[in-house]
Design a protein around this motif. Structure first.
Motif, PDB file in Angstrom:
ATOM      1  N   LEU A   1       3.549  -2.639 -13.164  1.00 61.56           N
ATOM      2  CA  LEU A   1       4.345  -1.434 -13.391  1.00 61.56           C
ATOM      3  C   LEU A   1       3.896  -0.285 -12.488  1.00 61.56           C
ATOM      4  N   LEU A   2       2.556  -0.088 -12.411  1.00 58.89           N
ATOM      5  CA  LEU A   2       2.033   1.002 -11.580  1.00 58.89           C
ATOM      6  C   LEU A   2       2.303   0.748 -10.090  1.00 58.89           C
ATOM      7  N   SER A   3       2.271  -0.522  -9.689  1.00 61.05           N
ATOM      8  CA  SER A   3       2.571  -0.848  -8.285  1.00 61.05           C
ATOM      9  C   SER A   3       4.002  -0.473  -7.929  1.00 61.05           C
ATOM     10  N   THR A   4       4.879  -0.545  -8.926  1.00 55.94           N
ATOM     11  CA  THR A   4       6.287  -0.192  -8.716  1.00 55.94           C
ATOM     12  C   THR A   4       6.488   1.320  -8.719  1.00 55.94           C
ATOM     13  N   LEU A   5       5.759   2.019  -9.614  1.00 55.21           N
ATOM     14  CA  LEU A   5       5.998   3.446  -9.817  1.00 55.21           C
ATOM     15  C   LEU A   5       5.130   4.352  -8.948  1.00 55.21           C
ATOM     16  N   VAL A   6       3.917   3.898  -8.611  1.00 52.33           N
ATOM     17  CA  VAL A   6       2.960   4.747  -7.890  1.00 52.33           C
ATOM     18  C   VAL A   6       2.810   4.264  -6.452  1.00 52.33           C
ATOM     19  N   PRO A   7       3.205   5.049  -5.475  1.00 46.28           N
ATOM     20  CA  PRO A   7       3.062   4.644  -4.067  1.00 46.28           C
ATOM     21  C   PRO A   7       1.584   4.430  -3.705  1.00 46.28           C
ATOM     22  N   GLY A   8       1.309   3.314  -3.067  1.00 46.39           N
ATOM     23  CA  GLY A   8      -0.053   3.042  -2.612  1.00 46.39           C
ATOM     24  C   GLY A   8      -0.938   2.338  -3.626  1.00 46.39           C
ATOM     25  N   PHE A   9      -0.451   2.207  -4.864  1.00 45.56           N
ATOM     26  CA  PHE A   9      -1.286   1.562  -5.883  1.00 45.56           C
ATOM     27  C   PHE A   9      -1.496   0.087  -5.564  1.00 45.56           C
ATOM     28  N   GLY A  10      -0.459  -0.577  -5.057  1.00 49.64           N
ATOM     29  CA  GLY A  10      -0.588  -1.987  -4.677  1.00 49.64           C
ATOM     30  C   GLY A  10      -1.641  -2.177  -3.599  1.00 49.64           C
ATOM     31  N   PHE A  11      -1.720  -1.222  -2.652  1.00 44.03           N
ATOM     32  CA  PHE A  11      -2.737  -1.295  -1.590  1.00 44.03           C
ATOM     33  C   PHE A  11      -4.141  -1.164  -2.182  1.00 44.03           C
ATOM     34  N   LEU A  12      -4.288  -0.306  -3.188  1.00 48.11           N
ATOM     35  CA  LEU A  12      -5.576  -0.139  -3.855  1.00 48.11           C
ATOM     36  C   LEU A  12      -6.011  -1.434  -4.531  1.00 48.11           C
ATOM     37  N   ILE A  13      -5.069  -2.110  -5.182  1.00 51.34           N
ATOM     38  CA  ILE A  13      -5.377  -3.381  -5.839  1.00 51.34           C
ATOM     39  C   ILE A  13      -5.778  -4.421  -4.799  1.00 51.34           C
ATOM     40  N   ALA A  14      -5.099  -4.412  -3.643  1.00 52.12           N
ATOM     41  CA  ALA A  14      -5.439  -5.363  -2.571  1.00 52.12           C
ATOM     42  C   ALA A  14      -6.872  -5.136  -2.087  1.00 52.12           C
ATOM     43  N   ILE A  15      -7.282  -3.878  -1.994  1.00 54.54           N
ATOM     44  CA  ILE A  15      -8.659  -3.571  -1.584  1.00 54.54           C
ATOM     45  C   ILE A  15      -9.657  -4.124  -2.602  1.00 54.54           C
TER      46      ILE A  15
END
Length: 342
Positions: A52-66
């Motif tokens: 959900l946060l990856s969809t709503l918050v820009p850049g959150f998916g990149f943080l998870i990838a890190i």
């Protein structure tokens, strides 16, 4: 639209499962099956929130990838922390096997991946099979420990409190008739519970026999501490014969029922031991809830590992049932490896 409906259905299912867990937990938390429900439920909930946060918050998916990229470093830090704790336990508590569990676990964190790479490098069917076995066994063991750790934390933080008639304080080693910091944590927790309930006034049951290196039975030493802290003599029932947790519970329950035929026992022990004490009381058919006193931080990793091994031994049927999916996955991987010509 269809994707949104699928997401809503997933959230609804999670809500229902959480409601079932809370209902069953409040009914009786002394069931390891609830831990088996909580662990995947927590993982699925975290995954849903991350999605959900990856969809709503820009850049959150990149943080998870890190975070995913840093996973090997996290494992290295975790293994190093276990080794440090094991050395600390060795120096402070002695070189008994029970004190070296965190050291052994930390060493395995580093050895097993290296061993798996070496086995794969040999490039034969049997080394691939052995590497698969090591991998699946490691994943299952890590999942089992994580499941018990999570549930032990929930069990300690959110006790399903009921009215009690007696606080049964499980004994631990004393030195020259004096309670140790570990045992003091249990007694202080019992005193806190005593103060929290005015009616009915709790009976206090210090329980523990005399070890070969102890001056007197643990129950006697513990009762003295309780009296020094202002607990009335009339509220103290000393149990001075028990040699293990089962006898602690059995003998103490018999003492209490002479005064209070009905009502819940509050089992008081160290925080790392509270879950196993609760599980044992349920197996014995006792009306009880367990509570944990504070334990020194350095002591917890080895103590908790020891408790996990003991719980797995006591709940062997459930552990075998939980291991079945891993065994099926392992058999499938070995089958695919042999069919591929390895």
């Amino acid at each position: 639209m269809q994707e949104l409906l699928v997401q809503l259905a997933g959230w609804a299912l999670l809500a229902v499962l959480w409601a079932v867990f809370v209902w069953q937990y409040r009914k009786d938390p002394r069931r390891l099956g609830l831990a088996a429900l909580l662990f995947p439920l927590a993982l699925c909930s975290i995954a849903a929130v991350v999605d959900l946060l990856s969809t709503l918050v820009p850049g959150f998916g990149f943080l998870i990838a890190i975070v995913m990229v840093l996973t090997p470093l996290i494992v290295v830090v975790f293994g190093g922390a276990l080794i440090y704790n094991g050395v600390l336990m060795w120096r402070r508590e002695g070189a008994r096997i029970s004190n070296l569990l965190s050291l052994a676990a930390g060493v395995l964190v580093f050895i097993l991946p290296v061993l798996a790479v070496l086995l794969v490098g040999i490039n034969t069917w049997w080394t691939y099979s052995l590497a698969f076995i090591l991998f699946m066994a490691s994943v299952f063991t890590a999942s089992l420990f994580a499941m018990m750790l999570l549930y032990a934390w929930v069990h300690a933080k959110f006790p399903a409190k009921t009215s009690g008639v007696a606080a049964v304080i499980l004994g631990a080693r004393t030195i020259n008739g004096k309670v140790t910091p570990l045992l003091r944590g249990r007694l202080d927790k019992a005193i806190e519970l005593y103060s929290s309930q005015s009616e009915p006034q709790l009976l206090m049951v210090p329980t523990g026999g005399q070890g070969h290196d102890e001056k007197e039975p643990e129950g006697v030493s513990m009762a003295r501490y309780l009296r020094d802290q202002g607990i009335p003599e009339s509220q103290i029932l000393i149990e001075d014969r028990a040699k293990d947790t089962v006898e602690n519970l059995e003998f103490s329950d018999a003492l209490v029922r002479e005064r209070q035929p009905e009502g819940h026992l509050w089992l008081v022990t160290s925080d790392y031991h509270a879950l196993r004490a609760g599980l044992a009381s349920r197996q014995m058919g006792l009306e009880a809830r367990s509570y944990g006193g504070k334990t020194a931080a350095y002591y917890r990793p080895s103590a908790f590992l020891r408790e996990c091994v003991a719980i797995a031994r006591d709940q062997l049927k459930l552990i075998i049932l939980l291991a079945l999916p891993f065994a099926v996955g392992l058999a499938g991987l070995i089958f695919l490896a042999t069919r591929a010509g390895f």
